[in-house]
Design an enzyme around this catalytic site. Structure first.
Site, PDB file in Angstrom:
ATOM      1  N   HIS A  32       0.819  -1.209   0.000  1.00  0.00           N
ATOM      2  CA  HIS A  32       0.000   0.000   0.000  1.00  0.00           C
ATOM      3  C   HIS A  32       0.857   1.266   0.000  1.00  0.00           C
ATOM      4  CE1 HIS A  32      -3.177  -2.625   2.289  1.00  0.00           C
ATOM      5  NE2 HIS A  32      -3.137  -2.892   0.989  1.00  0.00           N
ATOM      6  N   PRO A  33       1.845   1.398  -0.888  1.00  0.00           N
ATOM      7  CA  PRO A  33       2.624   2.639  -0.922  1.00  0.00           C
ATOM      8  C   PRO A  33       1.722   3.805  -1.310  1.00  0.00           C
ATOM      9  CG  PRO A  33       3.049   1.336  -2.891  1.00  0.00           C
ATOM     10  CD  PRO A  33       2.222   0.472  -1.977  1.00  0.00           C
TER      11      PRO A  33
END
Length: 569
Positions: free
Chosen positions: A469-470
Protein backbone atom coordinates in the site's frame (compact mmCIF):
# COMPACT_ATOMS: atom_id res chain seq x y z
CA UNK A 1 -3.67 22.17 -32.54
CA UNK A 2 -3.21 19.80 -29.62
CA UNK A 3 -3.81 16.03 -29.66
CA UNK A 4 -6.43 15.97 -26.91
CA UNK A 5 -8.04 17.94 -24.13
CA UNK A 6 -7.15 15.61 -21.25
CA UNK A 7 -3.98 13.52 -21.30
CA UNK A 8 -3.87 10.86 -18.56
CA UNK A 9 -0.74 8.86 -17.71
CA UNK A 10 -1.48 5.45 -16.17
CA UNK A 11 -4.54 3.21 -16.63
CA UNK A 12 -4.71 2.02 -13.02
CA UNK A 13 -7.11 2.41 -10.13
CA UNK A 14 -7.37 6.16 -10.75
CA UNK A 15 -6.57 6.54 -14.45
CA UNK A 16 -9.37 4.27 -15.67
CA UNK A 17 -11.86 6.18 -13.51
CA UNK A 18 -10.70 9.52 -14.90
CA UNK A 19 -10.77 8.28 -18.49
CA UNK A 20 -14.34 7.05 -18.10
CA UNK A 21 -15.67 10.12 -16.31
CA UNK A 22 -13.89 12.81 -18.35
CA UNK A 23 -14.89 11.18 -21.65
CA UNK A 24 -18.57 11.33 -20.62
CA UNK A 25 -18.44 14.81 -22.16
CA UNK A 26 -18.61 14.09 -25.92
CA UNK A 27 -16.86 17.39 -26.64
CA UNK A 28 -13.81 16.45 -24.54
CA UNK A 29 -11.11 14.35 -26.22
CA UNK A 30 -9.22 12.07 -23.82
CA UNK A 31 -6.00 10.09 -24.31
CA UNK A 32 -5.03 7.44 -21.76
CA UNK A 33 -1.40 6.25 -21.81
CA UNK A 34 -0.49 2.91 -20.21
CA UNK A 35 2.96 1.38 -20.00
CA UNK A 36 1.67 -2.19 -19.84
CA UNK A 37 -0.69 -4.12 -22.02
CA UNK A 38 -3.95 -6.02 -21.87
CA UNK A 39 -5.37 -7.45 -18.65
CA UNK A 40 -7.22 -10.21 -20.51
CA UNK A 41 -5.69 -13.21 -18.78
CA UNK A 42 -7.27 -15.96 -16.71
CA UNK A 43 -4.81 -15.35 -13.88
CA UNK A 44 -5.98 -11.73 -13.69
CA UNK A 45 -9.68 -12.43 -14.03
CA UNK A 46 -9.92 -15.41 -11.62
CA UNK A 47 -10.13 -14.08 -8.03
CA UNK A 48 -8.50 -17.06 -6.30
CA UNK A 49 -5.48 -16.76 -8.61
CA UNK A 50 -4.70 -13.40 -7.01
CA UNK A 51 -1.06 -14.19 -6.20
CA UNK A 52 -0.19 -15.15 -9.78
CA UNK A 53 -0.36 -11.80 -11.63
CA UNK A 54 1.54 -10.15 -8.79
CA UNK A 55 4.31 -12.70 -9.31
CA UNK A 56 4.30 -12.31 -13.11
CA UNK A 57 6.63 -9.71 -14.59
CA UNK A 58 4.16 -8.97 -17.39
CA UNK A 59 1.74 -7.47 -14.85
CA UNK A 60 4.12 -6.10 -12.21
CA UNK A 61 6.65 -3.28 -12.38
CA UNK A 62 8.79 -5.20 -9.90
CA UNK A 63 9.91 -2.30 -7.72
CA UNK A 64 11.93 -3.08 -4.61
CA UNK A 65 12.88 -1.09 -1.57
CA UNK A 66 16.40 -0.17 -0.62
CA UNK A 67 17.93 -2.07 2.29
CA UNK A 68 15.61 -1.04 5.12
CA UNK A 69 17.53 0.09 8.23
CA UNK A 70 14.60 -0.68 10.53
CA UNK A 71 14.28 -4.23 9.17
CA UNK A 72 17.87 -5.39 9.70
CA UNK A 73 18.76 -4.29 6.19
CA UNK A 74 16.14 -6.43 4.45
CA UNK A 75 14.99 -5.51 0.92
CA UNK A 76 11.21 -5.77 0.43
CA UNK A 77 9.24 -6.21 -2.76
CA UNK A 78 7.02 -3.31 -3.80
CA UNK A 79 4.81 -4.71 -6.58
CA UNK A 80 2.84 -2.21 -8.66
CA UNK A 81 0.41 -3.06 -11.42
CA UNK A 82 1.60 -2.92 -15.02
CA UNK A 83 -1.19 -3.08 -17.59
CA UNK A 84 -4.80 -2.01 -17.90
CA UNK A 85 -6.30 -1.78 -14.44
CA UNK A 86 -2.90 -1.18 -12.86
CA UNK A 87 -2.66 -2.43 -9.30
CA UNK A 88 -6.39 -3.19 -9.25
CA UNK A 89 -5.53 -6.01 -11.69
CA UNK A 90 -2.97 -7.63 -9.36
CA UNK A 91 -4.23 -6.77 -5.87
CA UNK A 92 -6.08 -8.94 -3.34
CA UNK A 93 -9.43 -7.36 -4.31
CA UNK A 94 -10.16 -6.38 -0.69
CA UNK A 95 -12.52 -3.39 -0.55
CA UNK A 96 -11.92 -1.12 2.45
CA UNK A 97 -12.87 2.53 2.31
CA UNK A 98 -10.99 3.51 5.44
CA UNK A 99 -12.50 5.05 8.54
CA UNK A 100 -14.30 8.39 8.38
CA UNK A 101 -11.64 9.83 10.67
CA UNK A 102 -8.94 8.89 8.14
CA UNK A 103 -10.61 11.04 5.49
CA UNK A 104 -11.34 13.84 7.95
CA UNK A 105 -7.62 13.84 8.76
CA UNK A 106 -6.87 14.74 5.15
CA UNK A 107 -8.79 17.98 5.56
CA UNK A 108 -7.18 18.61 8.95
CA UNK A 109 -3.81 18.24 7.23
CA UNK A 110 -4.68 20.95 4.70
CA UNK A 111 -6.62 19.22 1.91
CA UNK A 112 -9.64 21.53 2.02
CA UNK A 113 -12.90 19.85 1.06
CA UNK A 114 -11.54 16.32 1.45
CA UNK A 115 -13.57 15.22 4.46
CA UNK A 116 -15.71 12.14 4.98
CA UNK A 117 -19.04 13.91 4.45
CA UNK A 118 -17.83 15.22 1.07
CA UNK A 119 -16.18 11.97 -0.01
CA UNK A 120 -18.89 9.46 0.98
CA UNK A 121 -21.11 10.37 -2.04
CA UNK A 122 -18.21 9.48 -4.34
CA UNK A 123 -17.77 6.10 -2.70
CA UNK A 124 -21.45 5.58 -3.40
CA UNK A 125 -21.26 6.84 -6.98
CA UNK A 126 -18.47 4.38 -7.75
CA UNK A 127 -20.16 1.30 -6.36
CA UNK A 128 -22.72 -1.38 -6.99
CA UNK A 129 -23.05 -3.09 -3.61
CA UNK A 130 -24.58 -6.53 -3.96
CA UNK A 131 -27.00 -5.95 -1.06
CA UNK A 132 -28.37 -2.73 -2.52
CA UNK A 133 -28.12 0.96 -1.75
CA UNK A 134 -28.47 2.67 1.62
CA UNK A 135 -27.18 5.94 3.06
CA UNK A 136 -23.61 4.55 2.87
CA UNK A 137 -23.61 2.17 -0.09
CA UNK A 138 -24.26 2.63 -3.81
CA UNK A 139 -26.19 0.39 -6.19
CA UNK A 140 -25.66 1.96 -9.63
CA UNK A 141 -21.91 2.46 -9.94
CA UNK A 142 -19.40 0.78 -12.24
CA UNK A 143 -17.56 -1.08 -9.46
CA UNK A 144 -19.14 -4.33 -8.24
CA UNK A 145 -18.54 -5.11 -4.56
CA UNK A 146 -19.63 -8.32 -2.84
CA UNK A 147 -18.70 -10.60 0.05
CA UNK A 148 -17.38 -13.58 -1.90
CA UNK A 149 -19.16 -16.75 -0.89
CA UNK A 150 -20.73 -15.10 2.19
CA UNK A 151 -18.55 -17.28 4.47
CA UNK A 152 -20.66 -20.33 3.51
CA UNK A 153 -17.80 -22.61 2.54
CA UNK A 154 -15.80 -22.71 5.78
CA UNK A 155 -16.79 -22.48 9.50
CA UNK A 156 -13.45 -20.87 10.36
CA UNK A 157 -14.67 -17.52 9.02
CA UNK A 158 -17.51 -17.33 11.54
CA UNK A 159 -15.31 -18.66 14.35
CA UNK A 160 -12.87 -15.78 13.86
CA UNK A 161 -15.66 -13.21 14.07
CA UNK A 162 -17.04 -14.89 17.19
CA UNK A 163 -13.57 -14.87 18.76
CA UNK A 164 -13.31 -11.12 18.27
CA UNK A 165 -16.70 -10.62 19.91
CA UNK A 166 -15.74 -12.90 22.81
CA UNK A 167 -12.61 -10.78 23.30
CA UNK A 168 -14.85 -7.76 23.91
CA UNK A 169 -14.88 -6.12 20.50
CA UNK A 170 -18.12 -5.22 18.70
CA UNK A 171 -19.57 -6.94 15.70
CA UNK A 172 -20.03 -4.82 12.60
CA UNK A 173 -22.65 -5.44 9.96
CA UNK A 174 -20.84 -3.25 7.43
CA UNK A 175 -17.34 -1.94 8.11
CA UNK A 176 -17.66 0.25 4.99
CA UNK A 177 -20.84 1.81 6.35
CA UNK A 178 -21.90 3.13 9.72
CA UNK A 179 -19.35 1.22 11.82
CA UNK A 180 -15.87 0.16 10.76
CA UNK A 181 -14.69 -0.91 14.22
CA UNK A 182 -15.31 -4.55 15.03
CA UNK A 183 -15.45 -7.98 13.41
CA UNK A 184 -17.53 -9.05 10.44
CA UNK A 185 -17.62 -10.06 6.80
CA UNK A 186 -15.00 -8.73 4.44
CA UNK A 187 -15.92 -7.18 1.09
CA UNK A 188 -14.22 -7.64 -2.24
CA UNK A 189 -14.21 -6.19 -5.75
CA UNK A 190 -15.59 -9.24 -7.56
CA UNK A 191 -18.24 -9.05 -10.28
CA UNK A 192 -20.20 -12.28 -10.85
CA UNK A 193 -17.13 -14.34 -10.02
CA UNK A 194 -14.62 -12.18 -11.94
CA UNK A 195 -12.06 -9.68 -10.64
CA UNK A 196 -13.62 -6.21 -10.79
CA UNK A 197 -10.53 -4.17 -11.63
CA UNK A 198 -10.99 -0.59 -12.75
CA UNK A 199 -10.25 -1.78 -16.27
CA UNK A 200 -13.16 -4.23 -16.01
CA UNK A 201 -15.46 -1.79 -14.21
CA UNK A 202 -14.74 1.58 -15.83
CA UNK A 203 -12.75 1.15 -19.01
CA UNK A 204 -14.09 -1.94 -20.78
CA UNK A 205 -17.70 -0.71 -21.03
CA UNK A 206 -16.68 2.59 -22.69
CA UNK A 207 -13.68 1.62 -24.84
CA UNK A 208 -15.66 2.33 -28.02
CA UNK A 209 -16.22 6.01 -27.24
CA UNK A 210 -14.96 8.01 -30.18
CA UNK A 211 -13.51 10.70 -27.93
CA UNK A 212 -11.35 8.24 -25.93
CA UNK A 213 -8.07 6.81 -27.15
CA UNK A 214 -6.17 4.24 -25.07
CA UNK A 215 -2.51 3.78 -26.03
CA UNK A 216 -0.84 0.85 -24.30
CA UNK A 217 2.84 -0.10 -24.29
CA UNK A 218 3.84 3.52 -23.73
CA UNK A 219 6.49 4.44 -21.16
CA UNK A 220 6.09 8.10 -20.18
CA UNK A 221 9.55 9.60 -19.87
CA UNK A 222 8.83 13.21 -18.92
CA UNK A 223 6.23 15.95 -18.71
CA UNK A 224 6.68 18.50 -21.49
CA UNK A 225 6.78 22.06 -20.16
CA UNK A 226 6.50 25.52 -21.67
CA UNK A 227 7.78 27.69 -18.88
CA UNK A 228 5.57 27.01 -15.88
CA UNK A 229 2.87 25.23 -17.90
CA UNK A 230 2.50 21.55 -18.76
CA UNK A 231 1.70 20.97 -22.43
CA UNK A 232 2.14 17.24 -22.95
CA UNK A 233 4.06 14.02 -22.35
CA UNK A 234 7.09 12.48 -24.01
CA UNK A 235 6.95 8.69 -24.16
CA UNK A 236 8.71 5.68 -25.63
CA UNK A 237 6.89 2.97 -27.57
CA UNK A 238 8.49 0.11 -29.49
CA UNK A 239 11.88 1.78 -29.22
CA UNK A 240 10.69 5.09 -30.65
CA UNK A 241 10.18 8.42 -28.91
CA UNK A 242 6.91 10.31 -29.32
CA UNK A 243 5.29 13.43 -27.94
CA UNK A 244 1.60 13.93 -27.27
CA UNK A 245 0.02 17.25 -26.35
CA UNK A 246 -2.96 18.37 -24.27
CA UNK A 247 -5.11 21.46 -24.67
CA UNK A 248 -6.50 21.50 -21.15
CA UNK A 249 -4.77 19.21 -18.64
CA UNK A 250 -1.98 16.69 -18.19
CA UNK A 251 -2.93 14.28 -15.40
CA UNK A 252 -0.48 11.85 -13.79
CA UNK A 253 -2.14 8.70 -12.46
CA UNK A 254 0.89 6.44 -12.54
CA UNK A 255 0.84 5.54 -8.85
CA UNK A 256 2.73 6.46 -5.71
CA UNK A 257 6.08 5.30 -7.06
CA UNK A 258 5.86 6.24 -10.75
CA UNK A 259 4.03 9.59 -10.46
CA UNK A 260 6.68 11.30 -8.28
CA UNK A 261 9.41 9.67 -10.36
CA UNK A 262 7.88 11.11 -13.55
CA UNK A 263 7.67 14.55 -11.97
CA UNK A 264 11.30 14.34 -10.88
CA UNK A 265 12.48 13.20 -14.33
CA UNK A 266 10.71 16.29 -15.66
CA UNK A 267 12.70 18.56 -13.36
CA UNK A 268 9.91 19.01 -10.81
CA UNK A 269 10.91 18.03 -7.29
CA UNK A 270 13.42 18.58 -4.50
CA UNK A 271 16.48 20.36 -5.89
CA UNK A 272 18.88 18.07 -4.00
CA UNK A 273 17.29 14.96 -5.53
CA UNK A 274 17.32 16.41 -9.05
CA UNK A 275 20.89 17.65 -8.77
CA UNK A 276 22.07 14.25 -7.51
CA UNK A 277 20.40 12.66 -10.54
CA UNK A 278 21.90 15.33 -12.87
CA UNK A 279 18.48 16.56 -13.93
CA UNK A 280 18.07 20.32 -14.54
CA UNK A 281 15.68 21.89 -12.04
CA UNK A 282 12.63 23.23 -13.85
CA UNK A 283 10.59 23.81 -10.71
CA UNK A 284 11.83 23.18 -7.18
CA UNK A 285 9.08 21.44 -5.20
CA UNK A 286 10.32 19.92 -1.97
CA UNK A 287 7.53 17.43 -1.31
CA UNK A 288 7.70 15.42 -4.55
CA UNK A 289 8.54 11.85 -3.59
CA UNK A 290 8.59 12.59 0.14
CA UNK A 291 6.08 11.47 2.82
CA UNK A 292 6.06 7.85 1.54
CA UNK A 293 3.84 5.65 3.72
CA UNK A 294 2.92 1.97 3.61
CA UNK A 295 1.35 -0.77 5.72
CA UNK A 296 3.31 -3.72 7.05
CA UNK A 297 1.79 -7.07 7.97
CA UNK A 298 2.73 -10.48 9.32
CA UNK A 299 1.15 -13.90 8.89
CA UNK A 300 0.00 -15.02 12.34
CA UNK A 301 -0.42 -18.79 11.87
CA UNK A 302 -1.87 -21.75 13.79
CA UNK A 303 -2.29 -25.40 13.00
CA UNK A 304 -5.93 -26.36 12.56
CA UNK A 305 -7.24 -29.35 14.52
CA UNK A 306 -9.92 -30.17 11.94
CA UNK A 307 -9.18 -31.07 8.29
CA UNK A 308 -11.19 -28.19 6.86
CA UNK A 309 -8.61 -25.60 5.83
CA UNK A 310 -7.59 -24.53 2.34
CA UNK A 311 -4.32 -26.41 2.79
CA UNK A 312 -6.14 -29.52 1.55
CA UNK A 313 -7.01 -27.74 -1.71
CA UNK A 314 -3.45 -26.94 -2.83
CA UNK A 315 -2.86 -30.13 -4.83
CA UNK A 316 -3.02 -30.15 -8.61
CA UNK A 317 -6.24 -32.17 -8.74
CA UNK A 318 -8.05 -29.86 -6.29
CA UNK A 319 -6.79 -26.78 -8.10
CA UNK A 320 -7.94 -28.25 -11.37
CA UNK A 321 -11.45 -28.89 -10.06
CA UNK A 322 -11.63 -25.39 -8.57
CA UNK A 323 -10.52 -23.93 -11.88
CA UNK A 324 -13.00 -26.02 -13.87
CA UNK A 325 -15.93 -24.89 -11.70
CA UNK A 326 -14.83 -21.30 -12.10
CA UNK A 327 -14.43 -21.62 -15.88
CA UNK A 328 -17.87 -23.18 -16.26
CA UNK A 329 -19.91 -21.32 -13.66
CA UNK A 330 -17.75 -18.48 -12.21
CA UNK A 331 -18.52 -19.86 -8.74
CA UNK A 332 -16.96 -21.79 -5.86
CA UNK A 333 -13.50 -21.34 -4.37
CA UNK A 334 -12.22 -19.84 -7.61
CA UNK A 335 -14.63 -16.90 -7.32
CA UNK A 336 -13.32 -15.51 -4.02
CA UNK A 337 -10.08 -14.06 -2.67
CA UNK A 338 -10.65 -16.26 0.43
CA UNK A 339 -10.49 -13.27 2.79
CA UNK A 340 -14.15 -13.43 3.79
CA UNK A 341 -13.97 -12.32 7.44
CA UNK A 342 -12.02 -9.52 9.04
CA UNK A 343 -11.58 -7.21 11.98
CA UNK A 344 -10.71 -3.58 12.71
CA UNK A 345 -9.65 -2.66 16.24
CA UNK A 346 -8.03 0.16 18.16
CA UNK A 347 -4.60 -0.55 19.62
CA UNK A 348 -5.03 1.34 22.89
CA UNK A 349 -7.22 3.67 24.87
CA UNK A 350 -7.06 7.21 23.49
CA UNK A 351 -7.00 6.01 19.89
CA UNK A 352 -10.21 7.34 18.36
CA UNK A 353 -10.65 5.01 15.39
CA UNK A 354 -9.26 1.62 14.36
CA UNK A 355 -5.56 1.37 13.61
CA UNK A 356 -5.12 -2.42 13.37
CA UNK A 357 -6.63 -4.52 10.57
CA UNK A 358 -7.17 -8.29 10.33
CA UNK A 359 -7.59 -10.31 7.13
CA UNK A 360 -8.58 -13.86 8.10
CA UNK A 361 -7.63 -16.79 5.85
CA UNK A 362 -8.89 -20.35 6.48
CA UNK A 363 -5.52 -21.74 5.45
CA UNK A 364 -1.86 -21.33 6.34
CA UNK A 365 0.23 -20.44 3.33
CA UNK A 366 2.48 -17.82 1.82
CA UNK A 367 1.21 -15.14 -0.51
CA UNK A 368 2.46 -17.12 -3.48
CA UNK A 369 0.04 -19.90 -2.52
CA UNK A 370 2.60 -22.37 -1.20
CA UNK A 371 1.82 -24.28 2.00
CA UNK A 372 3.41 -22.90 5.15
CA UNK A 373 3.69 -26.39 6.68
CA UNK A 374 2.32 -29.90 6.29
CA UNK A 375 -1.24 -30.47 7.45
CA UNK A 376 -4.01 -27.98 8.09
CA UNK A 377 -3.83 -24.44 9.40
CA UNK A 378 -5.30 -20.95 9.45
CA UNK A 379 -3.84 -17.48 9.64
CA UNK A 380 -4.54 -13.80 9.98
CA UNK A 381 -2.72 -11.14 8.03
CA UNK A 382 -2.38 -8.37 10.59
CA UNK A 383 -0.52 -5.16 11.23
CA UNK A 384 -0.80 -1.61 12.60
CA UNK A 385 -2.26 0.64 9.91
CA UNK A 386 -1.24 4.15 10.98
CA UNK A 387 2.57 4.20 10.74
CA UNK A 388 4.63 7.14 11.93
CA UNK A 389 7.65 6.24 9.79
CA UNK A 390 8.10 8.17 6.54
CA UNK A 391 10.10 7.29 3.46
CA UNK A 392 10.86 8.67 0.01
CA UNK A 393 11.01 7.99 -3.73
CA UNK A 394 14.01 9.44 -5.59
CA UNK A 395 15.03 9.01 -9.20
CA UNK A 396 18.63 8.00 -9.84
CA UNK A 397 18.81 9.59 -13.30
CA UNK A 398 16.55 10.78 -16.11
CA UNK A 399 16.42 7.23 -17.51
CA UNK A 400 12.78 6.14 -17.38
CA UNK A 401 13.79 2.47 -17.62
CA UNK A 402 15.79 2.69 -14.39
CA UNK A 403 13.73 2.12 -11.26
CA UNK A 404 13.82 4.91 -8.68
CA UNK A 405 15.29 4.55 -5.23
CA UNK A 406 12.46 3.57 -2.86
CA UNK A 407 13.19 3.77 0.87
CA UNK A 408 10.24 3.31 3.23
CA UNK A 409 12.18 3.66 6.51
CA UNK A 410 9.91 1.01 8.01
CA UNK A 411 9.95 0.80 11.83
CA UNK A 412 12.31 3.73 12.27
CA UNK A 413 9.78 5.53 14.49
CA UNK A 414 9.58 4.26 18.05
CA UNK A 415 5.78 4.42 17.95
CA UNK A 416 5.71 1.87 15.14
CA UNK A 417 7.79 -0.58 17.17
CA UNK A 418 5.53 -0.27 20.22
CA UNK A 419 2.43 -0.56 18.02
CA UNK A 420 3.70 -3.90 16.74
CA UNK A 421 4.19 -5.22 20.26
CA UNK A 422 0.58 -4.34 21.07
CA UNK A 423 -0.56 -5.92 17.82
CA UNK A 424 1.08 -9.27 18.62
CA UNK A 425 -0.36 -9.40 22.16
CA UNK A 426 -3.87 -8.41 21.05
CA UNK A 427 -3.84 -10.95 18.22
CA UNK A 428 -2.86 -13.77 20.54
CA UNK A 429 -5.70 -12.82 22.86
CA UNK A 430 -8.26 -12.85 20.05
CA UNK A 431 -7.13 -16.18 18.61
CA UNK A 432 -7.10 -17.63 22.14
CA UNK A 433 -10.85 -17.16 22.64
CA UNK A 434 -13.22 -20.13 23.16
CA UNK A 435 -14.71 -19.76 19.68
CA UNK A 436 -11.39 -20.97 18.25
CA UNK A 437 -10.85 -23.84 20.75
CA UNK A 438 -12.33 -26.43 18.43
CA UNK A 439 -9.93 -25.47 15.64
CA UNK A 440 -6.86 -23.96 17.30
CA UNK A 441 -3.71 -26.03 17.34
CA UNK A 442 -0.10 -25.05 17.90
CA UNK A 443 0.93 -21.46 17.18
CA UNK A 444 3.32 -21.79 14.27
CA UNK A 445 4.16 -18.12 13.82
CA UNK A 446 5.32 -16.18 15.72
CA UNK A 447 5.48 -19.27 17.99
CA UNK A 448 4.46 -19.46 21.64
CA UNK A 449 8.06 -19.29 22.86
CA UNK A 450 8.31 -15.72 21.64
CA UNK A 451 7.16 -13.52 24.53
CA UNK A 452 9.45 -10.63 25.53
CA UNK A 453 9.53 -7.21 23.87
CA UNK A 454 12.99 -7.87 22.50
CA UNK A 455 11.90 -11.22 21.06
CA UNK A 456 8.81 -9.68 19.48
CA UNK A 457 10.80 -6.79 18.05
CA UNK A 458 13.38 -9.09 16.49
CA UNK A 459 10.74 -11.43 15.01
CA UNK A 460 8.81 -8.51 13.53
CA UNK A 461 11.92 -7.04 11.94
CA UNK A 462 12.68 -10.37 10.29
CA UNK A 463 9.16 -11.36 9.26
CA UNK A 464 7.08 -8.31 8.37
CA UNK A 465 6.21 -7.87 4.72
CA UNK A 466 4.71 -4.95 2.87
CA UNK A 467 0.94 -5.04 2.53
CA UNK A 468 1.58 -3.35 -0.85
CA UNK A 469 0.00 0.00 0.00
CA UNK A 470 2.62 2.64 -0.92
CA UNK A 471 1.04 6.08 -0.88
CA UNK A 472 1.24 9.79 -0.01
CA UNK A 473 4.25 10.81 -2.14
CA UNK A 474 2.54 13.78 -3.90
CA UNK A 475 0.33 14.89 -1.06
CA UNK A 476 -2.37 17.53 -1.14
CA UNK A 477 -1.99 20.31 1.41
CA UNK A 478 -2.33 23.93 2.37
CA UNK A 479 -0.55 26.81 0.66
CA UNK A 480 1.78 27.29 3.62
CA UNK A 481 2.82 23.61 3.79
CA UNK A 482 6.27 23.30 2.15
CA UNK A 483 5.73 19.53 1.76
CA UNK A 484 2.45 19.86 -0.13
CA UNK A 485 2.90 18.99 -3.79
CA UNK A 486 -0.72 19.61 -4.74
CA UNK A 487 -3.50 21.98 -3.84
CA UNK A 488 -6.92 20.64 -2.88
CA UNK A 489 -7.90 20.35 -6.53
CA UNK A 490 -4.93 18.03 -7.20
CA UNK A 491 -3.08 20.72 -9.17
CA UNK A 492 0.72 20.66 -8.97
CA UNK A 493 1.83 23.82 -7.18
CA UNK A 494 3.60 26.24 -9.49
CA UNK A 495 2.86 24.38 -12.73
CA UNK A 496 -0.31 25.18 -14.66
CA UNK A 497 -2.39 22.48 -16.37
CA UNK A 498 -0.72 19.66 -14.46
CA UNK A 499 -2.43 17.46 -11.87
CA UNK A 500 -1.76 14.22 -10.04
CA UNK A 501 -4.60 11.83 -9.18
CA UNK A 502 -3.79 8.48 -7.55
CA UNK A 503 -2.94 7.22 -4.06
CA UNK A 504 0.10 9.50 -3.95
CA UNK A 505 -2.21 12.49 -3.29
CA UNK A 506 -3.28 11.25 0.17
CA UNK A 507 -1.80 13.36 2.96
CA UNK A 508 -1.88 10.31 5.26
CA UNK A 509 -2.51 6.63 4.66
CA UNK A 510 -5.97 5.29 5.46
CA UNK A 511 -6.81 2.40 7.78
CA UNK A 512 -7.21 -0.40 5.29
CA UNK A 513 -6.48 -1.38 1.70
CA UNK A 514 -6.05 1.50 -0.73
CA UNK A 515 -7.96 0.56 -3.88
CA UNK A 516 -11.31 1.87 -2.61
CA UNK A 517 -10.09 5.32 -1.48
CA UNK A 518 -8.04 5.68 -4.67
CA UNK A 519 -11.13 5.06 -6.80
CA UNK A 520 -13.13 7.48 -4.64
CA UNK A 521 -10.43 10.16 -4.99
CA UNK A 522 -10.46 9.79 -8.77
CA UNK A 523 -14.25 10.04 -8.86
CA UNK A 524 -14.14 13.30 -6.94
CA UNK A 525 -11.13 14.64 -8.84
CA UNK A 526 -12.94 14.03 -12.14
CA UNK A 527 -15.58 16.55 -11.10
CA UNK A 528 -12.90 19.03 -9.98
CA UNK A 529 -11.06 18.68 -13.30
CA UNK A 530 -14.18 18.94 -15.45
CA UNK A 531 -15.49 21.91 -13.48
CA UNK A 532 -18.64 19.97 -12.57
CA UNK A 533 -20.26 20.88 -9.24
CA UNK A 534 -19.19 18.37 -6.61
CA UNK A 535 -21.81 16.08 -5.10
CA UNK A 536 -23.62 17.39 -2.00
CA UNK A 537 -22.05 16.26 1.29
CA UNK A 538 -23.64 13.34 3.10
CA UNK A 539 -25.19 13.65 6.54
CA UNK A 540 -24.85 9.93 7.29
CA UNK A 541 -23.66 9.35 10.88
CA UNK A 542 -20.58 7.33 11.82
CA UNK A 543 -20.10 5.18 14.92
CA UNK A 544 -17.20 5.85 17.26
CA UNK A 545 -16.93 4.09 20.60
CA UNK A 546 -18.11 6.52 23.27
CA UNK A 547 -15.42 5.25 25.67
CA UNK A 548 -12.54 5.46 23.21
CA UNK A 549 -10.62 7.84 25.45
CA UNK A 550 -10.78 5.50 28.44
CA UNK A 551 -10.88 2.00 26.93
CA UNK A 552 -9.05 0.06 24.23
CA UNK A 553 -12.24 -1.83 23.35
CA UNK A 554 -15.96 -1.55 23.88
CA UNK A 555 -16.96 -2.01 27.47
CA UNK A 556 -19.79 0.40 28.18
CA UNK A 557 -23.05 1.42 26.47
CA UNK A 558 -22.28 3.36 23.31
CA UNK A 559 -24.07 6.17 21.56
CA UNK A 560 -24.39 7.17 17.91
CA UNK A 561 -22.48 10.25 16.80
CA UNK A 562 -22.18 12.14 13.54
CA UNK A 563 -19.07 12.01 11.41
CA UNK A 564 -18.04 15.56 12.26
CA UNK A 565 -18.57 15.24 16.00
CA UNK A 566 -15.60 15.36 18.33
CA UNK A 567 -17.19 12.29 20.01
CA UNK A 568 -15.54 12.88 23.39
CA UNK A 569 -17.98 12.01 26.21
Amino acid sequence: MRDCDYLIVGAGSAGCVLAARLSEDPDANVILLEAGGSDRSIIVQMPSALSMPMNTRRFNWGFQSEAEPGLDGRVLDCPRGLGLGGSSSINGMVYVRGHAEDINQWESDGAAGWNYASCLPYYQRAETWYRGADQYRGANGPLSVCAGNDMKLNPLYRAFIDAGIEAGYPATEDYNGYQQEGFGQMHMTVDNGRRASTSHAYLRPIRQRKNLRVISGTLATKVLLEGDRAIGIAYEKDGNVFEVYARAEVILSAGSIASPALLQRSGIGPARVLEAARIPVAHSLEGVGQNLQDHLEVYFQHRCLEPISLNSRLGMFSKGMIGLQWLLFKSGLGATNHFESCGFIRSSAGVKSPDIQYHFLPGAMRYDGRAAFDGHGFQVHVGPNKPASRGSVSVRSDDAFRHPRVLFNYLTAEKDISDWRACIHLTREILGQPAMDRFRGEEIAPGSALQTDDEIDAWVRQNVESAYHPSCTCKMGADDDPGAVLDSSCRVRGIAQLRVVDSSIFPTITNGNLNAPTIMAAERAADLIAGTPTLPPSEAPVWIDSVWQQSQRAGQPRREISSDSDSAP
